[in-house]
Design an enzyme around this catalytic site. Structure first.
Site, PDB file in Angstrom:
ATOM      1  N   LYS A  53       2.574   2.697   5.481  1.00  0.00           N
ATOM      2  CA  LYS A  53       1.834   3.957   5.406  1.00  0.00           C
ATOM      3  C   LYS A  53       2.602   5.077   6.097  1.00  0.00           C
ATOM      4  O   LYS A  53       2.678   6.203   5.584  1.00  0.00           O
ATOM      5  CB  LYS A  53       0.447   3.786   6.023  1.00  0.00           C
ATOM      6  CG  LYS A  53      -0.480   2.948   5.146  1.00  0.00           C
ATOM      7  CD  LYS A  53      -1.695   2.427   5.878  1.00  0.00           C
ATOM      8  CE  LYS A  53      -2.501   1.516   4.952  1.00  0.00           C
ATOM      9  NZ  LYS A  53      -3.576   0.773   5.615  1.00  0.00           N
ATOM     10  N   GLN A  97      -7.314   0.596  10.399  1.00  0.00           N
ATOM     11  CA  GLN A  97      -6.741  -0.564   9.717  1.00  0.00           C
ATOM     12  C   GLN A  97      -7.642  -1.794   9.894  1.00  0.00           C
ATOM     13  O   GLN A  97      -8.003  -2.149  11.007  1.00  0.00           O
ATOM     14  CB  GLN A  97      -5.340  -0.857  10.259  1.00  0.00           C
ATOM     15  CG  GLN A  97      -4.633  -2.005   9.565  1.00  0.00           C
ATOM     16  CD  GLN A  97      -4.347  -1.712   8.099  1.00  0.00           C
ATOM     17  OE1 GLN A  97      -3.846  -0.648   7.748  1.00  0.00           O
ATOM     18  NE2 GLN A  97      -4.655  -2.655   7.242  1.00  0.00           N
ATOM     19  N   ASP A 120      -9.783   6.265   3.093  1.00  0.00           N
ATOM     20  CA  ASP A 120      -9.903   4.934   2.489  1.00  0.00           C
ATOM     21  C   ASP A 120     -10.978   4.917   1.402  1.00  0.00           C
ATOM     22  O   ASP A 120     -11.022   4.015   0.577  1.00  0.00           O
ATOM     23  CB  ASP A 120     -10.265   3.890   3.564  1.00  0.00           C
ATOM     24  CG  ASP A 120      -9.121   2.923   3.833  1.00  0.00           C
ATOM     25  OD1 ASP A 120      -8.185   2.862   3.009  1.00  0.00           O
ATOM     26  OD2 ASP A 120      -9.154   2.228   4.858  1.00  0.00           O
TER      27      ASP A 120
END
Length: 290
Positions: A53, A97, A120
């Site tokens: 990322k 995460q 997300d």
């Protein structure tokens, strides 16, 4: 004819080039998209994902920040960090995460993220907007699946799509996004009886069951577009998909490999969401100031 292999890396590269141009335009307006990733604990796979990322952000010009916390971090401490980031105008996207240590509620953490910064696409408000068809930040892997299908030149509208798997992360959202593109959608799962009778009707088959090599040639309609979202390790430790690649490649018109198919698209759509979030937040800021 053998299937055209859909290399997600190539499609992702093309999208990232478009994003880099968009970020340049935003920077000319004084808008610098910023993503903050929070990583709790020392799970090796999570660290690997986060590196990917950070590299992606650098590639397209997004400012990225990584907050590393020990596995002993409490839920209250993590929620306090999220609250600070929610209030920071320089942070456009927040990503926690997963998985989190067992003593921290994933639901509580995801719900705490400002929906406007939820890159997300997991916040209930964003999920609700997706369900009713409003513009919103979409979950990255399902969004990547739709982009892959579109970039084949396949007309989704009017096609029969079959989705195998009903997870909140892939199966459910990808079925909703296919409906939004005007496909007729059938959802199958572990309790579906006579699976081939459904999959054989699919013009577009999306497999996200998490069961290695469950789909063979007998499941696939000749000429179907087959998207394999599964990531499994076989007995030799090799990554394999839910689809028997060597069998299905002679039946499908398009087929994604594992690895290298859907995987590269997920981070790319995260970058796309971060740029979208920055643009929307700047627009609302200008509206309020004006």
């Amino acid at each position: 004819m053998p299937a055209t292999i859909l290399q997600g890396k190539e499609v992702a590269k093309s999208i990232r080039a478009e994003l880099a141009e968009e970020v340049l335009e935003l920077k000319k307006q004084g808008i610098v998209p910023g993503l903050t990733v929070i990583l709790v604990g020392d799970d090796p796979a999570s660290h690997s994902y986060v590196r990917g990322k950070s590299k992606g952000c650098e590639e397209v010009g997004i400012r990225s920040e990584l907050i590393l916390k020990e596995a002993s971090t409490t839920e209250a401490e993590l929620l306090a960090i999220i609250q600070q980031l929610n209030q920071n105008p320089n942070v456009n996207g927040i990503l926690v995460q997963l998985p989190l240590p067992s003593h921290i509620s994933e639901e509580a953490v995801l719900d705490a993220i400002d929906p406007k910064k939820d890159v997300d696409g997991f916040h209930p408000i964003n999920v609700g907007n997706m369900v009713i068809g409003n513009e919103t930040l979409l979950p990255c892997t399902p969004h990547g699946v739709i982009e892959l299908i579109k970039r084949t030149g396949t007309q989704i509208a009017g096609k029969h799509a079959v989705v195998i798997g009903r997870s909140n992360i892939v199966g459910k959202p990808v079925s909703l996004l296919l409906q939004r593109e005007n496909a007729t959608v059938t959802m199958c799962h572990s309790r579906t009886q006579d699976l081939p009778s459904f999959t054989k009707m699919a013009d577009i088959l999306v497999v996200a069951a998490g069961k290695a090599h469950m789909i063979g040639k007998e499941h696939v309609k000749p000429g179907a577009v087959v998207i394999d979202v599964g990531v499994n390790r076989n007995e030799e430790g090799k990554l394999v998909g839910d689809v028997k690649f060597d069998e299905v490649k002679d039946s499908a018109s398009y087929l994604t490999p594992v690895p290298g198919g859907v995987g590269p698209m997920t981070i790319t759509m995260l970058l796309k969401n971060t740029v979208q979030a920055a643009r929307q937040q700047a627009s609302k800021s200008f509206d309020m100031n004006g």
